[in-house]
Design a protein around this motif. Structure first.
Motif, short mmCIF file in Angstrom:
data_model
loop_
_atom_site.label_atom_id
_atom_site.label_comp_id
_atom_site.label_asym_id
_atom_site.label_seq_id
_atom_site.Cartn_x
_atom_site.Cartn_y
_atom_site.Cartn_z
N THR A 94 0.84 -1.20 0.00
CA THR A 94 0.00 0.00 0.00
C THR A 94 0.87 1.25 0.00
OG1 THR A 94 -1.83 -1.11 1.08
CG2 THR A 94 -1.75 1.29 1.30
N GLU A 95 1.91 1.27 0.83
CA GLU A 95 2.81 2.43 0.89
C GLU A 95 3.50 2.66 -0.46
OE1 GLU A 95 5.61 2.20 4.14
OE2 GLU A 95 4.07 1.40 5.47
N LEU A 96 4.02 1.59 -1.06
CA LEU A 96 4.69 1.72 -2.35
C LEU A 96 3.71 2.17 -3.43
CD1 LEU A 96 6.98 -1.44 -2.28
CD2 LEU A 96 7.72 0.95 -2.20
N SER A 97 2.52 1.61 -3.38
CA SER A 97 1.50 1.98 -4.34
C SER A 97 1.21 3.47 -4.27
CB SER A 97 0.22 1.18 -4.06
OG SER A 97 -0.83 1.67 -4.85
N LYS A 98 0.98 3.97 -3.08
CA LYS A 98 0.67 5.39 -2.90
C LYS A 98 1.84 6.27 -3.31
CE LYS A 98 -2.97 4.82 0.48
NZ LYS A 98 -3.46 5.10 1.81
N GLN A 99 3.04 5.79 -3.07
CA GLN A 99 4.24 6.55 -3.45
C GLN A 99 4.38 6.65 -4.97
OE1 GLN A 99 7.91 5.01 -1.82
NE2 GLN A 99 9.17 6.32 -3.11
N PHE A 100 4.15 5.56 -5.67
CA PHE A 100 4.41 5.53 -7.11
C PHE A 100 3.17 5.71 -7.98
CE2 PHE A 100 8.12 3.42 -5.31
CZ PHE A 100 9.13 4.17 -5.91
N TYR A 101 1.97 5.69 -7.38
CA TYR A 101 0.74 5.88 -8.15
C TYR A 101 -0.03 7.10 -7.66
CZ TYR A 101 1.39 1.54 -10.67
OH TYR A 101 1.88 0.56 -11.49
N ASP A 102 0.68 8.16 -7.37
CA ASP A 102 0.08 9.45 -7.06
C ASP A 102 -0.98 9.35 -5.96
OD1 ASP A 102 -0.06 12.22 -7.47
OD2 ASP A 102 -1.77 12.01 -8.83
N GLY A 103 -0.65 8.63 -4.90
CA GLY A 103 -1.54 8.52 -3.75
C GLY A 103 -2.60 7.44 -3.84
N GLU A 104 -2.68 6.75 -4.97
CA GLU A 104 -3.69 5.70 -5.16
C GLU A 104 -3.20 4.37 -4.58
OE1 GLU A 104 -6.65 5.99 -6.55
OE2 GLU A 104 -6.52 7.91 -7.58
N ASP A 105 -4.11 3.62 -3.98
CA ASP A 105 -3.77 2.29 -3.48
C ASP A 105 -4.20 1.26 -4.52
OD1 ASP A 105 -3.20 -0.03 -2.17
OD2 ASP A 105 -4.58 0.30 -0.50
N VAL A 106 -3.29 0.92 -5.41
CA VAL A 106 -3.60 -0.06 -6.46
C VAL A 106 -3.33 -1.48 -6.00
CG1 VAL A 106 -3.14 1.64 -8.27
CG2 VAL A 106 -1.33 0.07 -7.59
N SER A 107 -2.99 -1.65 -4.72
CA SER A 107 -2.73 -2.99 -4.22
C SER A 107 -4.01 -3.73 -3.86
CB SER A 107 -1.80 -2.94 -2.99
OG SER A 107 -2.47 -2.37 -1.88
#
Length: 123
Positions: A94-107
């Motif tokens: 979730t943290e990585l997702s938000k970091q690399f997807y502009d705040g979105e949780d793509v997990s």
């Protein structure tokens, strides 16, 4: 593409084109729509504000990311699956997702409600 063809769309395939190339084609009317990953397109449009296009909150044909691993390499497969499960459990994905997807949780899997479209052979 099969569904788009079913509805009469003329397909244009952008082989290794940059975001600005195909988004500019949408802006100038050469292409009507780009079917691509929602999150990646959302970031591309944000990074190119001079191109007057928008991303609609429409999801189609969900898929999951996968990795190419040599067939039979069960040890590596198991290690990757274990690491991913641990990262999901401890919140790292979730943290990585938000970091690399502009705040979105793509997990997290989105609950899609897709209509089934029956296609004839060859469509």
């Amino acid at each position: 593409m099969k569904v788009a063809r079913h509805y009469g769309a003329e397909e244009v395939i952008y082989d290794n084109a940059t975001n600005d190339q195909y988004l500019q084609d949408v802006a100038n009317g050469r292409t009507e729509v780009i079917l691509n990953d929602y999150y990646s397109q959302k970031m591309a449009v944000a990074a190119l504000p001079e191109i007057p296009v928008k991303v609609h909150n429409i999801f189609y044909d969900p898929s999951e990311t996968n990795y190419a691993i040599k067939k039979g390499n069960d040890v590596l497969t198991e290690k990757i699956n274990t690491a991913l499960e641990e990262m999901k459990t401890d919140g790292t994905l979730t943290e990585l997702s938000k970091q690399f997807y502009d705040g979105e949780d793509v997990s997290e899997q989105i609950d899609y409600d897709f209509p089934e479209i029956e296609l004839e052979e060859g469509e």
